[in-house]
Design a protein around this motif. Structure first.
Motif, short mmCIF file in Angstrom:
data_model
loop_
_atom_site.label_atom_id
_atom_site.label_comp_id
_atom_site.label_asym_id
_atom_site.label_seq_id
_atom_site.Cartn_x
_atom_site.Cartn_y
_atom_site.Cartn_z
N ALA A 2 42.90 81.29 50.41
CA ALA A 2 44.24 81.50 50.28
C ALA A 2 44.37 82.84 49.39
O ALA A 2 43.46 83.44 49.25
N GLN A 3 45.62 83.07 49.58
CA GLN A 3 45.85 84.51 49.07
C GLN A 3 45.94 84.55 47.32
O GLN A 3 46.36 83.58 46.83
N SER A 4 45.51 85.43 47.07
CA SER A 4 45.71 85.92 45.63
C SER A 4 45.50 87.20 45.15
O SER A 4 44.84 87.93 45.99
N TYR A 13 42.56 88.05 50.81
CA TYR A 13 43.34 87.78 51.77
C TYR A 13 42.71 87.57 53.12
O TYR A 13 42.00 88.38 53.22
N GLY A 14 43.13 86.54 54.05
CA GLY A 14 42.15 86.33 55.15
C GLY A 14 42.35 87.45 56.26
O GLY A 14 41.39 87.87 57.00
N LEU A 26 49.54 95.62 50.97
CA LEU A 26 49.78 95.74 49.48
C LEU A 26 50.56 96.64 48.88
O LEU A 26 51.09 97.53 49.57
N PHE A 27 51.11 96.24 47.86
CA PHE A 27 51.97 96.83 46.91
C PHE A 27 52.05 97.00 45.49
O PHE A 27 51.33 96.15 44.91
N VAL A 29 50.17 91.19 47.20
CA VAL A 29 50.04 91.33 48.50
C VAL A 29 51.18 90.52 49.31
O VAL A 29 51.56 89.39 48.92
N SER A 30 51.38 90.82 50.51
CA SER A 30 52.42 90.23 51.25
C SER A 30 51.76 89.17 52.21
O SER A 30 50.81 89.73 53.05
N ASN A 31 52.27 88.02 52.39
CA ASN A 31 52.08 87.13 53.39
C ASN A 31 53.42 86.76 54.01
O ASN A 31 53.97 85.75 53.77
N PHE A 32 53.79 87.67 54.94
CA PHE A 32 54.94 87.23 55.76
C PHE A 32 56.11 87.28 54.88
O PHE A 32 56.72 88.04 54.35
N ASN A 33 56.71 86.00 54.47
CA ASN A 33 57.86 85.69 53.69
C ASN A 33 57.77 85.68 52.05
O ASN A 33 58.65 85.44 51.58
#
Lengths: 116, 111
Positions: free
Chosen positions: B1-3, B27-28, B33-34, B93-97
């Motif tokens: 999972a993203q964190s 992140y997988g 990254l921002f 961290v961005s995960n598409f939407n």
């Protein structure tokens, strides 16, 4: 140009009432996002629109929360039967397009909701 | 999972001193990254972003960040802090939407 605007900036309501929070995205941005930021926390994703449709509403905490974007521009986040735990800053963001992870989101100043 | 984890809740530095704010992500895939900054009553303002390529990215206001894949980190730095830099800083961290944000680091600047 104008950035993302949100109204009202502050909203105080009583437990059990209904509230609407408005977001006006950057002109030309097709994607719109809502986040909730509780005290001492980072923003948490609620819902994302691509155009008029909600493409991902997986972050909405329960069915008291609903959002619309009928013309693909302005969006309204609606909260029914508000609870004290809903108190937070609600942030809106928009981006030029959607579906790309590199798409930068531009945030509005937020609406601070206080439920008494 | 993203964190995203920002281990420092508060940091105080003297004006003119250097600054490093830590950010670790989970992140997988290749992370996007921002770093954002949030001043009181203001919205989140983008400082910089990393998508690919050079692991040292430059941003606005003299900030830079370095992506280190081996450490799963994306630390924000500034060589000389100004009093106007006092604010809260968020790594994401961005995960598409959607973005996944850390809990933020509040920066205080001593005169």
């Amino acid at each position: 140009g104008a950035g993302v605007s949100q109204t009202p900036s502050n909203k105080v309501t009583e437990k059990g009432k209904y509230v609407e929070l408005r977001c006006d995205p950057i002109s030309g941005h097709t994607a719109l996002y809502w986040y909730r930021q509780s005290l001492g926390q980072g923003p948490e994703f609620l819902i994302y629109f691509q155009g008029t449709g909600a493409a991902d509403d997986s972050g909405l905490p329960n069915d008291r929360f609903f959002a619309v974007r009928p013309e693909g521009s302005v969006s309204t986040l609606k909260i029914q039967r508000t609870e004290r735990g809903d108190s937070a800053v609600y942030l809106c963001a928009s981006s030029l397009m959607a579906g790309g992870r590199s798409d930068t989101q531009y945030f509005g100043p937020g609406t601070r909701l206080t439920v008494l | 999972a993203q964190s995203v984890t920002q281990p420092d809740i508060h940091i105080t530095v003297s004006e003119g001193a250097s600054l490093e704010l830590r950010c670790n992500y989970s992140y997988g895939a290749t992370p996007y990254l921002f770093w954002y900054v949030q001043s009181p009553g203001q919205g989140l303002q983008l400082l910089l972003k990393y998508f690919s390529g050079d692991t040292l990215v430059q941003g606005i206001k003299g900030f830079e960040a370095e992506f280190k894949r081996s450490q799963s980190s994306f630390n924000l730095r500034k060589p000389s802090v100004h009093w106007s830099d006092a604010a809260e800083y968020f790594c994401a961290v961005s995960n598409f939407n959607k973005f996944y944000f850390g809990s933020g680091t509040k920066l205080n600047v001593k005169p």
